[in-house]
Design a protein around this motif. Structure first.
Motif, short mmCIF file in Angstrom:
data_model
loop_
_atom_site.label_atom_id
_atom_site.label_comp_id
_atom_site.label_asym_id
_atom_site.label_seq_id
_atom_site.Cartn_x
_atom_site.Cartn_y
_atom_site.Cartn_z
N ALA A 372 0.83 -1.20 0.00
CA ALA A 372 0.00 0.00 0.00
C ALA A 372 0.87 1.25 0.00
CB ALA A 372 -0.92 0.00 1.21
N LEU A 373 1.93 1.24 0.80
CA LEU A 373 2.80 2.42 0.85
C LEU A 373 3.53 2.61 -0.48
CD1 LEU A 373 4.19 2.10 4.47
CD2 LEU A 373 2.61 3.80 3.63
N PHE A 374 3.94 1.50 -1.09
CA PHE A 374 4.57 1.60 -2.43
C PHE A 374 3.60 2.23 -3.41
CE2 PHE A 374 8.12 -1.83 -2.42
CZ PHE A 374 8.75 -1.13 -1.42
N SER A 375 2.34 1.83 -3.31
CA SER A 375 1.35 2.36 -4.24
C SER A 375 1.14 3.86 -4.00
CB SER A 375 0.04 1.61 -4.07
OG SER A 375 -0.90 2.04 -5.01
N LEU A 376 1.11 4.26 -2.72
CA LEU A 376 0.96 5.69 -2.42
C LEU A 376 2.16 6.47 -2.92
CD1 LEU A 376 -0.50 5.60 1.19
CD2 LEU A 376 -1.63 6.45 -0.84
N ALA A 377 3.35 5.86 -2.80
CA ALA A 377 4.54 6.57 -3.24
C ALA A 377 4.66 6.57 -4.76
CB ALA A 377 5.78 5.92 -2.63
N GLY A 378 4.05 5.60 -5.42
CA GLY A 378 4.12 5.53 -6.87
C GLY A 378 5.29 4.72 -7.38
N ILE A 379 5.54 3.57 -6.77
CA ILE A 379 6.63 2.70 -7.23
C ILE A 379 6.06 1.71 -8.25
CG2 ILE A 379 8.26 0.93 -6.48
CD1 ILE A 379 8.50 2.48 -3.87
N PRO A 380 6.73 1.53 -9.41
CA PRO A 380 6.13 0.90 -10.58
C PRO A 380 5.21 -0.31 -10.47
CG PRO A 380 8.19 1.76 -11.19
CD PRO A 380 8.00 2.11 -9.73
N PRO A 381 5.52 -1.44 -9.84
CA PRO A 381 4.60 -2.55 -10.14
C PRO A 381 3.16 -2.32 -9.70
CG PRO A 381 6.09 -3.11 -8.37
CD PRO A 381 6.56 -1.81 -8.91
N VAL A 382 2.91 -1.40 -8.76
CA VAL A 382 1.53 -1.23 -8.27
C VAL A 382 0.85 -0.03 -8.94
CG1 VAL A 382 1.24 -2.42 -6.10
CG2 VAL A 382 2.73 -0.45 -6.22
N ALA A 383 -0.47 0.04 -8.69
CA ALA A 383 -1.30 0.97 -9.45
C ALA A 383 -0.93 2.43 -9.23
CB ALA A 383 -2.77 0.75 -9.07
N GLY A 384 -0.43 2.77 -8.03
CA GLY A 384 -0.11 4.16 -7.74
C GLY A 384 0.81 4.79 -8.77
N PHE A 385 1.72 3.99 -9.30
CA PHE A 385 2.64 4.50 -10.31
C PHE A 385 1.89 4.99 -11.54
CE2 PHE A 385 4.79 3.40 -14.30
CZ PHE A 385 5.79 4.35 -14.27
N PHE A 386 0.94 4.18 -12.01
CA PHE A 386 0.20 4.58 -13.22
C PHE A 386 -0.63 5.82 -12.96
CE2 PHE A 386 1.01 0.05 -13.48
CZ PHE A 386 1.66 -0.03 -14.69
N GLY A 387 -1.24 5.87 -11.75
CA GLY A 387 -2.03 7.05 -11.41
C GLY A 387 -1.20 8.31 -11.48
N LYS A 388 -0.03 8.30 -10.81
CA LYS A 388 0.83 9.48 -10.82
C LYS A 388 1.30 9.78 -12.24
CE LYS A 388 2.54 10.65 -6.39
NZ LYS A 388 2.54 9.61 -5.38
N PHE A 389 1.61 8.71 -12.98
CA PHE A 389 2.11 8.90 -14.35
C PHE A 389 1.10 9.66 -15.20
CE2 PHE A 389 2.37 7.28 -18.72
CZ PHE A 389 3.65 7.70 -19.03
N PHE A 390 -0.18 9.27 -15.11
CA PHE A 390 -1.20 9.95 -15.92
C PHE A 390 -1.38 11.40 -15.48
CE2 PHE A 390 -2.95 5.51 -16.53
CZ PHE A 390 -2.42 5.39 -17.80
N LEU A 391 -1.32 11.62 -14.15
CA LEU A 391 -1.45 13.00 -13.66
C LEU A 391 -0.32 13.86 -14.22
CD1 LEU A 391 -2.40 12.56 -9.90
CD2 LEU A 391 -3.84 13.46 -11.69
N PHE A 392 0.91 13.30 -14.17
CA PHE A 392 2.07 14.07 -14.66
C PHE A 392 1.93 14.33 -16.16
CE2 PHE A 392 5.13 12.62 -11.09
CZ PHE A 392 4.37 13.34 -10.20
N THR A 393 1.45 13.30 -16.90
CA THR A 393 1.26 13.48 -18.34
C THR A 393 0.29 14.62 -18.63
OG1 THR A 393 1.33 11.09 -18.37
CG2 THR A 393 0.92 12.17 -20.46
N ALA A 394 -0.79 14.66 -17.82
CA ALA A 394 -1.81 15.69 -18.05
C ALA A 394 -1.23 17.08 -17.88
CB ALA A 394 -2.99 15.48 -17.09
N VAL A 395 -0.33 17.24 -16.88
CA VAL A 395 0.26 18.56 -16.68
C VAL A 395 1.28 18.86 -17.76
CG1 VAL A 395 1.32 20.06 -14.99
CG2 VAL A 395 0.01 18.15 -14.24
#
Lengths: 474, 166
Positions: A372-395
């Motif tokens: 869960a913490l990896f996902s919150l931080a945005g470390i690749p194998p978990v979903a948090g990474f993709f979430g952050k990635f799309f947000l960054f792409t949008a900006v």
């Protein structure tokens, strides 16, 4: 009004129905049978969540006061999932002696806030929006004080009700000025007539301030840590995930529709507040030892990241915001679920130092918290990474390079503090770490849903693509 | 009409100032009641009878009595009023002044807007309000009932007797 029109409001009507069923069940059961209310509520909520996903017509009701579009239905479904997980995670906590006699109240209040959030998301005018917002916040204050004999819990309740009254007042002040200058409370009329006259700019500032309190964006975040720490863990998790998600949803809808004429202005405001929110949230999170406070500040900085998608304002940005909230629900509820389980089993141990050597004694819970913490931080194998990635792409798509730089730097800072509990669990040695305990079935189910969500939502690209087809933009 | 308006406005402003400046909390509450009454007078001048009546019943009646009860129960008076430090006062003055500055700066360029329906004097009557409430604003009206139920449930939950710890 035809009978089929009720289908448009099925989320709200079903939730109202289960609220009534629980109310009746509470009245007609004796103390012994009241234990059945927990599984009953969870099952009913699960049914509502599933029914929400069934395809249904869209449209508007009550002269545009109530709007049901595919995107808004998707948002409601996401909130339902979050609420369902909170219900499941609370089951074992509600079984304890202190809480046994107020089980149905817990579910009733949560469901009524959910009704408020759903109406708020579907609102087509400021009156509905405001009523939904109030319905979504007032019962939560009672829940924050759920643990009546603890001073901290009562303090959390009082702080929450005072802050929500204050912010609602500011918000209403803004809304009254909008009504005064435009002459209508309907979103579609306001969005056309809204200009940049001084009074309208001022009304927007009041509106923004009121919403900033609800989402806890930085200059208005001071209540967050105290309330999150004082409230029971399960209420905190609901507050930080579902409540915040609902406020973000309606805020993003309103910014891109109602306030589209002054987009250039609110983007500047958001730019600055997003940068401050991410940075300050992170800096304070580093210093926390209590895990609930730690997650409170982490949720503040997450709100900053979510604002990136709104600033992007494009179709991709909006899809990214909704997707990120979905991911955030699974990750944050996963983290809170583990903390709640440990807190209940160990008699309220919530400090990071209590978690030393947890991996030796409770490996499954440690791994879940780590994921869960990896996902919150945005470390690749978990979903948090993709979430952050799309947000960054949008900006990045809109060319906000400085904001992107600040966001990426903040992600790196956040990696440090998200790994602190992981280090405590896996590396730190402890003489007396929390002993092995067996969590009951409900807790396990809740955590399994969270873990599955974190993995599946990340890898199944259909989900993001589907949200994107529903999306809207400036 | 104009004379009445100025009279009521003067009473409202003066009593509002007295709320802030009077030493004893009881006096503050009494002045607040006067302030509310004069605002209700304004509503009557605007032909908003329903609003005026509700204002008197809810604010002047219910809420102010509650205020008086709380003040009497807490036994507040001038002697045990907490004293704010000089620093707090200066900070409060500066922040309040800044807000005032922003408000004035924002409104100084504002233009007066024409009223939408200047001839419609019946808009504030009870009948009109009832029609609007149950036709156009039926949905918000119904939702507010859910809000009241949940507020009651919350209050009952907080006040409920524990079966074991008495």
């Amino acid at each position: 009004m035809r009978l089929e029109d009720f289908l448009l409001m099925r989320h709200e009507l079903l939730l109202t129905l289960i609220a009534i069923i629980i109310l009746i069940a509470e009245i007609f059961t004796d103390d012994f049978k009241k234990q059945g209310i927990r599984p009953l509520s969870i099952i009913l909520m699960a049914i509502v969540t599933i029914v929400g996903f069934l395809p249904a017509p869209t449209g508007t009701l009550f002269g545009g006061m109530y709007q049901a579009t595919d995107m808004r239905l998707m948002m409601k479904n996401i909130l339902n999932i979050g609420a369902l997980i909170v219900f499941i995670q609370s089951a074992s906590w509600l079984k304890s002696d202190d809480n046994q006699n107020k089980v149905s109240e817990f579910f009733l209040l949560l469901i009524s806030t959910l009704i408020g959030m759903n109406f708020m998301i579907s609102s087509g005018d400021f009156l509905m929006f405001y009523l939904g917002l109030e319905l979504a916040t007032i019962p939560i204050a009672a829940l924050a004080a759920y643990d009546r004999y603890s001073n901290k819990s009562s303090e959390a309740g009082i702080k929450l009700i005072l802050i929500s009254a204050l912010s609602s007042g500011i918000l209403l002040y803004g809304i009254s000025m909008i009504y005064g200058t435009v002459g209508s409370v309907y979103f579609d009329k306001v969005s056309v007539a809204y200009g940049a006259t001084p009074l309208q700019i001022m009304s927007f500032i009041f509106f923004f301030t009121g919403m900033a309190f609800k989402i806890s964006i930085v200059p208005f975040h001071l209540w967050t840590a105290d309330v999150y720490e004082g409230a029971p863990v399960n209420v905190t998790s609901y507050l930080s995930v579902v409540s915040k998600g609902a406020a973000v949803f309606i805020f993003s809808i309103m910014l891109v529709t109602v306030f589209q004429n002054i987009a250039a202005m609110w983007k500047d405001v958001m730019w600055i507040t997003a940068a401050i929110t991410m940075t300050l949230g992170n800096l304070f999170a580093m210093r926390q030892n209590n895990l609930k406070r730690f997650l409170a500040f982490s949720s503040i900085s997450q709100a900053g990241f979510i604002m990136l998608g709104i600033i992007g304002g494009s179709e991709l940005g909006m899809a990214a915001v909704v997707y990120y909230i979905l991911v955030y629900i699974f990750s944050n509820l996963g983290a809170f679920g583990v903390i709640a389980a440990i807190s209940n089993a160990s008699g309220g141990k919530e400090n990071m130092s209590d978690y030393d050597g947890l991996y030796k004694t409770n490996p499954a819970l440690s791994l879940t918290l780590t994921l869960a913490l990896f996902s919150l931080a945005g470390i690749p194998p978990v979903a948090g990474f993709f979430g952050k990635f799309f947000l960054f792409t949008a900006v990045a798509e809109k060319g906000y390079w400085w904001l992107l730089t600040i966001a990426v730097l903040n992600t790196i800072i956040s990696l440090y503090y998200y790994l602190l509990p992981v280090k405590a669990m896996f590396i730190n040695k402890a003489e007396t770490s929390i002993a092995y305990f067996k969590s009951d079935g409900w807790t396990k189910v809740g955590l399994i849903i969270c873990v599955a969500g974190m993995v599946i939502v990340g890898f199944a690209s259909v989900i993001f693509e589907y949200i994107r087809t529903l999306s809207f933009g400036l | 009409m104009t004379f009445l308006f100025y009279l009521l406005a003067a009473v409202a402003i003066l009593s509002a100032l007295m709320v802030v400046f009077s030493r004893s909390p009881i006096n503050s509450v009494i002045f607040l009641i006067i302030c509310f009454l004069s605002i209700a007078g304004h509503y009557i001048l605007l032909n908003a009878q329903f609003l005026a009546v509700v204002h008197i019943i809810v604010y002047t009646g219910a809420i102010m009595v509650l205020f008086l009860f709380v003040i009497m129960l807490l036994n507040l008076n001038t002697s045990n009023e907490p004293h704010k430090s000089q620093l707090t006062r200066i900070t409060a003055v500066i922040t309040g002044g800044l807000l005032l500055l922003v408000l004035i700066a924002a409104t100084k360029d504002a233009v007066l807007i024409q009223a939408k329906n200047p001839a419609d004097y019946n808009i504030g009557l009870v009948k009109q309000i009832g029609q609007t409430l149950f036709k156009q604003f039926l949905l918000p009206f119904e939702i507010s009932s859910v809000l009241f139920i949940s507020a009651m449930v919350g209050a009952v939950m907080l006040g409920k007797k524990d079966s074991k710890k008495n």
